[in-house]
Design an enzyme around this catalytic site. Structure first.
Site, PDB file in Angstrom:
ATOM      1  N   ARG A  28      94.455  71.583 -25.819  1.00 11.52           N
ATOM      2  CA  ARG A  28      95.365  72.506 -26.504  1.00 11.52           C
ATOM      3  C   ARG A  28      94.759  73.901 -26.616  1.00 11.52           C
ATOM      4  NH1 ARG A  28      96.464  67.317 -27.687  1.00 11.52           N
ATOM      5  NH2 ARG A  28      98.475  66.690 -28.606  1.00 11.52           N
ATOM      6  N   GLY A  96      96.917  62.114 -18.714  1.00 10.49           N
ATOM      7  CA  GLY A  96      98.287  62.047 -19.213  1.00 10.49           C
ATOM      8  C   GLY A  96      98.590  63.197 -20.154  1.00 10.49           C
ATOM      9  N   SER A 169     104.440  59.222 -30.264  1.00 13.25           N
ATOM     10  CA  SER A 169     103.612  59.825 -29.216  1.00 13.25           C
ATOM     11  C   SER A 169     103.385  61.302 -29.495  1.00 13.25           C
ATOM     12  CB  SER A 169     104.289  59.672 -27.852  1.00 13.25           C
ATOM     13  OG  SER A 169     103.676  60.543 -26.920  1.00 13.25           O
ATOM     14  N   GLN A 171     101.880  63.222 -27.495  1.00 14.78           N
ATOM     15  CA  GLN A 171     102.090  63.955 -26.248  1.00 14.78           C
ATOM     16  C   GLN A 171     103.550  64.369 -26.113  1.00 14.78           C
ATOM     17  OE1 GLN A 171     100.519  61.437 -23.165  1.00 14.78           O
ATOM     18  NE2 GLN A 171      98.401  61.822 -23.760  1.00 14.78           N
ATOM     19  N   ASP A 317      93.656  55.301 -29.315  1.00 15.34           N
ATOM     20  CA  ASP A 317      92.698  55.322 -28.193  1.00 15.34           C
ATOM     21  C   ASP A 317      91.452  54.473 -28.459  1.00 15.34           C
ATOM     22  OD1 ASP A 317      94.368  56.970 -26.780  1.00 15.34           O
ATOM     23  OD2 ASP A 317      93.354  58.808 -27.381  1.00 15.34           O
ATOM     24  N   ARG A 390      87.669  54.389 -21.265  1.00 18.54           N
ATOM     25  CA  ARG A 390      87.417  53.765 -22.577  1.00 18.54           C
ATOM     26  C   ARG A 390      87.105  52.269 -22.444  1.00 18.54           C
ATOM     27  NH1 ARG A 390      88.142  58.152 -25.565  1.00 18.54           N
ATOM     28  NH2 ARG A 390      89.987  59.430 -25.229  1.00 18.54           N
TER      29      ARG A 390
HETATM   30  C1  S3P Z   1      97.033  62.380 -26.994  1.00 19.57           C
HETATM   31  C2  S3P Z   1      97.977  61.521 -27.484  1.00 19.57           C
HETATM   32  C3  S3P Z   1      97.907  60.058 -27.300  1.00 19.57           C
HETATM   33  C4  S3P Z   1      96.521  59.608 -26.859  1.00 19.57           C
HETATM   34  C5  S3P Z   1      95.969  60.479 -25.789  1.00 19.57           C
HETATM   35  C6  S3P Z   1      95.840  61.914 -26.262  1.00 19.57           C
HETATM   36  C7  S3P Z   1      97.202  63.833 -27.209  1.00 19.57           C
HETATM   37  O1  S3P Z   1      98.829  59.675 -26.295  1.00 19.57           O
HETATM   38  O2  S3P Z   1      96.554  58.279 -26.424  1.00 19.57           O
HETATM   39  O3  S3P Z   1      94.681  60.028 -25.387  1.00 19.57           O
HETATM   40  O4  S3P Z   1      96.232  64.588 -27.004  1.00 19.57           O
HETATM   41  O5  S3P Z   1      98.300  64.234 -27.635  1.00 19.57           O
HETATM   42  P1  S3P Z   1     100.372  59.298 -26.633  1.00 19.57           P
HETATM   43  O6  S3P Z   1     101.065  60.511 -27.083  1.00 19.57           O
HETATM   44  O7  S3P Z   1     100.899  58.766 -25.330  1.00 19.57           O
HETATM   45  O8  S3P Z   1     100.273  58.251 -27.699  1.00 19.57           O
END
Ligand code: S3P
Length: 435
Positions: A28, A96, A169, A171, A317, A390
């Site tokens: 971020r 991701g 989520s 993300q 995580d 992990r």
């Molecule tokens: C993250 C959100 C999580 C987490 C990932 C990092 C982030 O994923 O598992 O390692 O930085 O916003 P999800 O939003 O898919 O839960």
């Protein structure tokens, strides 16, 4: 590149350690620094492959970024309307977070982009972000299965919406809020359960108003981001391996320094404490809008528990490491409400169950969780990490309670989140070599 970990059994973890910077906050910091006006300095940045993919993506979109020394990044922000078209697809590697958050940013640009990733990322679901962005007017193509590569069409007029998310989520929440910076009117996200709020905190830190009420966060377009200094705390998700390792290995006593203890991330501490772990949170302080503390962990006998479902998103995580703790606890540990684990860098329920079975641990896999029967000692054997960082680090810690050597294959991706893990873990007392 390191791809196999060899572990001798036994030992304990001792001393003090500052693990690398928080991955979520590091991603971020690049994104908001790039979109801000002025020069942002990031200290404590995670020089892991995931965050470096985000950094390279913004450089490819014309943002001047300097690396004066390791873990420091200087970003000359181009403002919300200053990105330029990259000349090639943006490669998000294994990340991701990079791909999903960038979808939100790119949906609001004037140019087209293509987002690609490695084999693991190319299997991961993307409709969870493309669907809400589409309702805001974005145009994003996925494969037929809803996976990468993604083509984000520029030049779309976005409009704010109120999204009620089905999946907890961060993300998805973050992608939508970021798209909201270029969407007419107000963009709101209501989440089913609290998830990490680093985007909301950092937007506020860059001077962008985020209205928050219980489980809803809203932004309105038309504002601007002002450059600032970002101090990234150590990643609690990386500290988690040492919290578990020290908890299961008799004689262990460690101080983990300057760890981010944002309440949306501390589920691992709560769960380990419910299992009987000895973890003290010392010298709580706030740095750059994020709570930070030192964590003192000592060996303690663990007992199996039913993990409260409300803690699942707050420790999402850390379950691979927590499964190792459960395997060393007295009695049974039950996890439910965690089907999200199946769509991480690997299917973390199945891959952990397979590895634990190799070590003689009885597990029952369920669609949304697992039941793990703890044992006094774990067996020896060869573990497949399936390229999941992990999983690899969790099984490395399992060696502390094993009766014989453990070999973990396919560990190169440990560098995505924890560069230098074998060396740092060896310094703390883990008998690990990497080849
Ligand atoms: C993250 C959100 C999580 C987490 C990932 C990092 C982030 O994923 O598992 O390692 O930085 O916003 P999800 O939003 O898919 O839960």
């Amino acid at each position: 590149m390191t791809s196999t970990f060899h572990l001798a059994p036994g030992g304990s973890l001792r001393g003090s350690l500052r693990v690398p910077g928080d991955k979520s906050i590091s991603h971020r910091s690049i994104m908001l620094g790039a979109l801000a006006e002025g020069r942002t300095t990031v200290k404590g940045f995670l020089d892991g492959e995931d965050c470096l993919a985000t950094l390279a993506a913004f450089q490819a979109m014309g943002v001047p970024i300097e690396r004066p020394e390791p873990n420091t990044v200087i970003i000359d922000g181009v403002g919300l309307h200053g990105l330029s078209a990259p000349s090639a697809p943006l490669d998000m590697g294994n990340s991701g977070t990079a791909m999903r958050l960038l979808c939100g940013v790119l949906a609001g640009q004037s140019f087209d982009t293509e987002l690609v990733g490695d084999a693991s990322l190319t299997r991961r679901p993307m409709r969870r972000v493309t669907a809400p962005l589409t309702t805001m007017g974005a145009r994003i193509d996925t494969s037929e299965q809803g996976t990468p590569p993604l083509r984000v069409h520029g030049g779309q007029r976005l409009h704010g919406e109120h999204h009620t998310l089905e999946v907890a989520s961060a993300q998805v929440k973050s992608a939508v809020l970021l798209a909201g910076l270029w969407s007419e009117g107000e963009t709101c996200v209501t989440e089913p359960a609290p998830t990490r709020d680093h985007t909301e905190r950092m937007l506020a830190g860059f001077g962008y108003e985020v209205r928050q009420d219980d489980r809803t966060a809203c932004v309105t377009s038309g504002g601007r981001l002002s450059a600032c200094a970002v101090d990234v705390p150590a990643d609690i998700s990386s500290a988690a391996f040492f919290l578990v390792g020290a908890s299961i290995a008799q004689g262990s006593d460690m101080l983990l320094q300057h760890v981010g203890v944002n309440p949306t991330r501390t589920g691992v501490i709560d769960i380990l404490r419910l299992m009987g772990a000895s973890i003290e949170v010392l010298d709580r302080r706030e740095i750059g809008g994020e709570p930070v503390a030192d964590l003192h962990v000592r060996w303690a006998p663990l007992r199996g528990i039913a993990i409260p479902e409300e803690l699942v998103p707050l420790a999402i995580d850390e379950f691979p490491a927590l499964f190792v703790a459960a395997a060393c606890a007295e009695g049974e540990t039950r996890l439910t409400g965690a089907s999200e684990l199946r769509v991480k860098e690997s299917d973390r329920i199945q891959v952990m169950a397979d590895g634990l079975a190799t070590l003689g641990v009885e597990c029952e896999v369920r669609p949304d969780g697992i039941r793990i029967q703890g044992r006094e000692m774990l067996g020896a054997g060869a573990i497949q990490s399936h390229g999941d960082h992990r999983i690899a680090m969790s099984f490395a810690m399992a060696a502390l309670r094993a009766t014989g050597p453990i070999v973990v294959h396919d560990c190169a991706n440990v560098a995505t989140s924890f560069p230098g893990f074998p060396e740092r873990a060896r310094g703390a007392g883990l008998a690990i070599t990497a080849a």
